[in-house]
Scaffold this motif. Structure first.
Motif, PDB file in Angstrom:
ATOM      1  N   LYS A 280       0.800  -1.222   0.000  1.00 26.72           N
ATOM      2  CA  LYS A 280       0.000   0.000   0.000  1.00 26.72           C
ATOM      3  C   LYS A 280       0.833   1.272   0.000  1.00 26.72           C
ATOM      4  N   TRP A 281       2.035   1.229   0.576  1.00 29.84           N
ATOM      5  CA  TRP A 281       2.777   2.458   0.832  1.00 29.84           C
ATOM      6  C   TRP A 281       3.918   2.703  -0.140  1.00 29.84           C
ATOM      7  N   VAL A 282       4.120   1.807  -1.105  1.00 26.66           N
ATOM      8  CA  VAL A 282       5.196   1.957  -2.082  1.00 26.66           C
ATOM      9  C   VAL A 282       4.578   2.053  -3.470  1.00 26.66           C
ATOM     10  N   THR A 283       5.062   2.986  -4.280  1.00 25.98           N
ATOM     11  CA  THR A 283       4.565   3.145  -5.648  1.00 25.98           C
ATOM     12  C   THR A 283       4.830   1.875  -6.453  1.00 25.98           C
ATOM     13  N   MET A 284       3.907   1.516  -7.338  1.00 20.50           N
ATOM     14  CA  MET A 284       4.050   0.311  -8.145  1.00 20.50           C
ATOM     15  C   MET A 284       5.331   0.349  -8.972  1.00 20.50           C
ATOM     16  N   LEU A 285       6.000  -0.798  -9.052  1.00 21.55           N
ATOM     17  CA  LEU A 285       7.216  -0.895  -9.851  1.00 21.55           C
ATOM     18  C   LEU A 285       6.861  -0.918 -11.333  1.00 21.55           C
ATOM     19  N   ARG A 286       7.681  -0.212 -12.134  1.00 23.38           N
ATOM     20  CA  ARG A 286       7.474  -0.184 -13.580  1.00 23.38           C
ATOM     21  C   ARG A 286       8.831  -0.273 -14.275  1.00 23.38           C
ATOM     22  N   ALA A 287       9.001  -1.290 -15.095  1.00 23.31           N
ATOM     23  CA  ALA A 287      10.235  -1.401 -15.874  1.00 23.31           C
ATOM     24  C   ALA A 287      10.219  -0.334 -16.960  1.00 23.31           C
TER      25      ALA A 287
END
Length: 551
Positions: A469-476
């Motif tokens: 919930k507290w970390v932005t989604m990872l994006r390659a």
């Protein structure tokens, strides 16, 4: 001493006397002193600026007791004086009620998105003259050069295994030596998006945060500090740089998160931002004015992308639709297409074959669309032009709409991101099923007016994408530089920055446990310089990775 302590001391004395009579000595080793733990290096905090803050006006008038406001009536007052007093009290009551209504209206307006033009420096967090001049100087440097977006060739970097291994080895030598050369807290809230400006003479990185603020970081600018005498001194220590915060989207809450940042592909003299307040804005570095391009109060824009010619924009939203906006026409001419029943979290335009759109959604599917066929769907009326899922399905059943969707691949869970590389033939996707997938689509397949014969990924590998919930989604994110061997950056939950080739091989794993204490979720790379990367975390702190001599 207590009775217990006296008895204890007596027992100890008797035992010592007995041991002395028996001539016995005990060599009891002393307990070693605990080793001092070396404190971890905390991220460097920028020097606090001495800002004179004016007292904020209260949003609502202070409530006071009616009994205290009302003066005690004179028992000897005449009827005329009584009538006059009651009239004055009524006027005062009406005035206070009017002030209350006006304050409530101002509070409601403050919570609404802004649709008028915004003067950029008027919303700078620190509006002192020196801060405005410093930001102006940094942005004016970018306007002296035309930094048009560059694209690659589909047939470039088609190496055999031997040449591929040599290219990857060369990248490992160059990128593996990068380290932290600057770090600073750029925004007050979580970093949601980032973009690296293509200007070669500066490391100028833009970050969008959770509350609609745009952070601008001149990462290698000399930092400034104030000494005891109040004089400004320059401290060129490679840490911190110079940063500014501008409140571009409103209200200042999580309803205005900046979801995407793109530079004008024609000259990079302006920046486009999309926000959860439903607005798309363009901010000019030349005029310092931010203008609204588009607004949809019924959907949250998740991603924007522009083809290299810069005349149009595609917008993905939370309602499963994409909007095509011709920047040369009025925004009322925009067209909306419902391409999914669930939220489309990412959209990418092929930089070479610009009619190919890539969408990823919470429906667990990555799809490739032919925008030419989408735009050929006939619409009735004067607008707004909307094509829902039923109309799209009916169009796909016709001869003209047969190949409107060229390919799709179903993932195990929601697909958080998918992007075309700068050469327009490779795709990398990120998903909550903890798998990174890479496609390499041949140019001759794209030339045919038919569905792709296969959408099976060319390469894939496991990667932890459970950000919570507290970390932005990872994006390659692909490196946008078309002059280097294709590779991409990806944040890692072990607080490192991973750099991988277009076949998934690990090129570099950049980390510094002494300086980094949070997941570097948001990443971006310099479009013109190979050995440059920037990352941001949930606290608004950002890091610049570069060779040691760049410090």
């Amino acid at each position: 001493m207590s009775d217990f302590e006296e008895e204890r001391e007596a027992n100890i004395a008797r035992n010592r006397a007995l041991l002395a009579q028996l001539d016995i000595t005990l060599d009891i080793p002393k307990k070693p002193a605990p080793k001092e733990k070396k404190p971890k290096a905390k991220p460097v905090q920028p020097a606090k600026k001495r800002v004179k803050r004016e007292a904020a006006e209260a949003a609502l008038p202070t409530r006071t007791s009616t009994r205290l406001r009302r003066s005690a009536p004179d028992p000897n007052e005449t009827p005329e004086k009584k009538r006059k007093r009651e009239q004055e009290e009524e006027l005062l009551r009406q005035k206070l009620e009017q002030e209350k209504l006006e304050a409530e209206e101002r509070a409601r307006e403050a919570k609404k998105p802004r649709h008028d033009d915004i003067e950029m420096y008027a919303h700078l967090e620190d509006q002192e003259a020196k801060e405005v001049m410093a930001l102006t100087a940094s942005l004016q440097v970018t306007t002296k050069t035309v930094n048009a977006r560059r694209i690659g060739d589909m047939k470039s970097y088609q190496y055999d295994e031997e040449r591929h291994d040599a290219a990857v080895k060369e990248l490992k030598e160059k990128l593996g030596g990068m380290k932290i050369v600057s770090r600073a807290k750029i925004t007050k809230e979580r970093i949601y998006s980032a973009a690296y400006h293509p200007e070669k003479t500066k490391d100028l990185v833009f970050f969008g945060d959770k509350h609609g603020a745009l952070g601008i970081w001149d990462a290698r600018a000399p930092s400034e500090e104030t000494d005891e005498d109040g004089d400004v001194t320059t401290q060129d220590d490679g840490e911190g740089g110079k940063s500014w915060r501008i409140q571009l989207h409103w209200p200042n809450s999580s309803r205005s998160s900046i979801s995407s940042i793109k530079f004008d592909p024609i000259d990079a003299h302006s920046v486009y931002t999309s926000s959860y307040d439903g607005t798309i804005r363009t901010t000019s570095f030349v005029s310092a004015i931010s203008t609204e391009l588009y607004h949809d109060e019924n959907a949250l824009p998740t991603t924007i992308d522009l083809p290299p010619h810069g005349h149009e924009m595609w917008i993905a939203d939370s309602n499963g639709g994409v909007t095509h906006l011709d920047l040369r026409q009025d925004k009322s001419k925009a067209r909306w297409y419902q391409l999914s029943e669930d939220k489309i979290g990412c959209l990418s335009v092929n930089p070479v074959e610009t009619h190919f759109l890539l969408t990823t959604s919470n429906s667990r599917v990555l799809r490739i669309w032919d925008a030419r066929k989408l735009q050929s769907i006939s619409v009735k009326g004067k607008g707004p032009y909307e094509i829902n899922s039923e109309q799209l399905s009916a169009f796909q059943g016709t001869k003209d709409g047969k190949n409107v969707m060229r390919g799709e691949w179903r993932h195990g869970k929601s697909v958080t991101a998918g992007y075309w590389d700068p050469h327009g033939r490779r795709i990398v996707s990120t998903s909550y099923d903890d798998t990174i997938r890479i496609w390499d689509i041949k140019p001759e397949v794209m030339k045919k007016d038919a569905e792709f014969p296969s959408m099976r990924p060319t390469h894939q590998f496991h990667h932890n994408c459970q950000t919570g919930k507290w970390v932005t989604m990872l994006r390659a994110q692909w490196n946008p530089n078309p002059d280097v061997y294709p590779h991409f950056t990806l944040g890692n939950m072990d607080r490192s920055l991973d750099i991988r080739s277009h076949k998934g091989e690990l090129i570099a794993k950049l980390a510094d446990k002494g300086k980094i204490t949070a997941v570097q979720a948001v990443t971006c790379s310099h479009p013109s310089i190979l050995e440059r990367a920037a990352t941001g975390n949930a606290s608004g702190r950002c890091v610049l990775w570069a060779p040691a001599d760049a410090e």
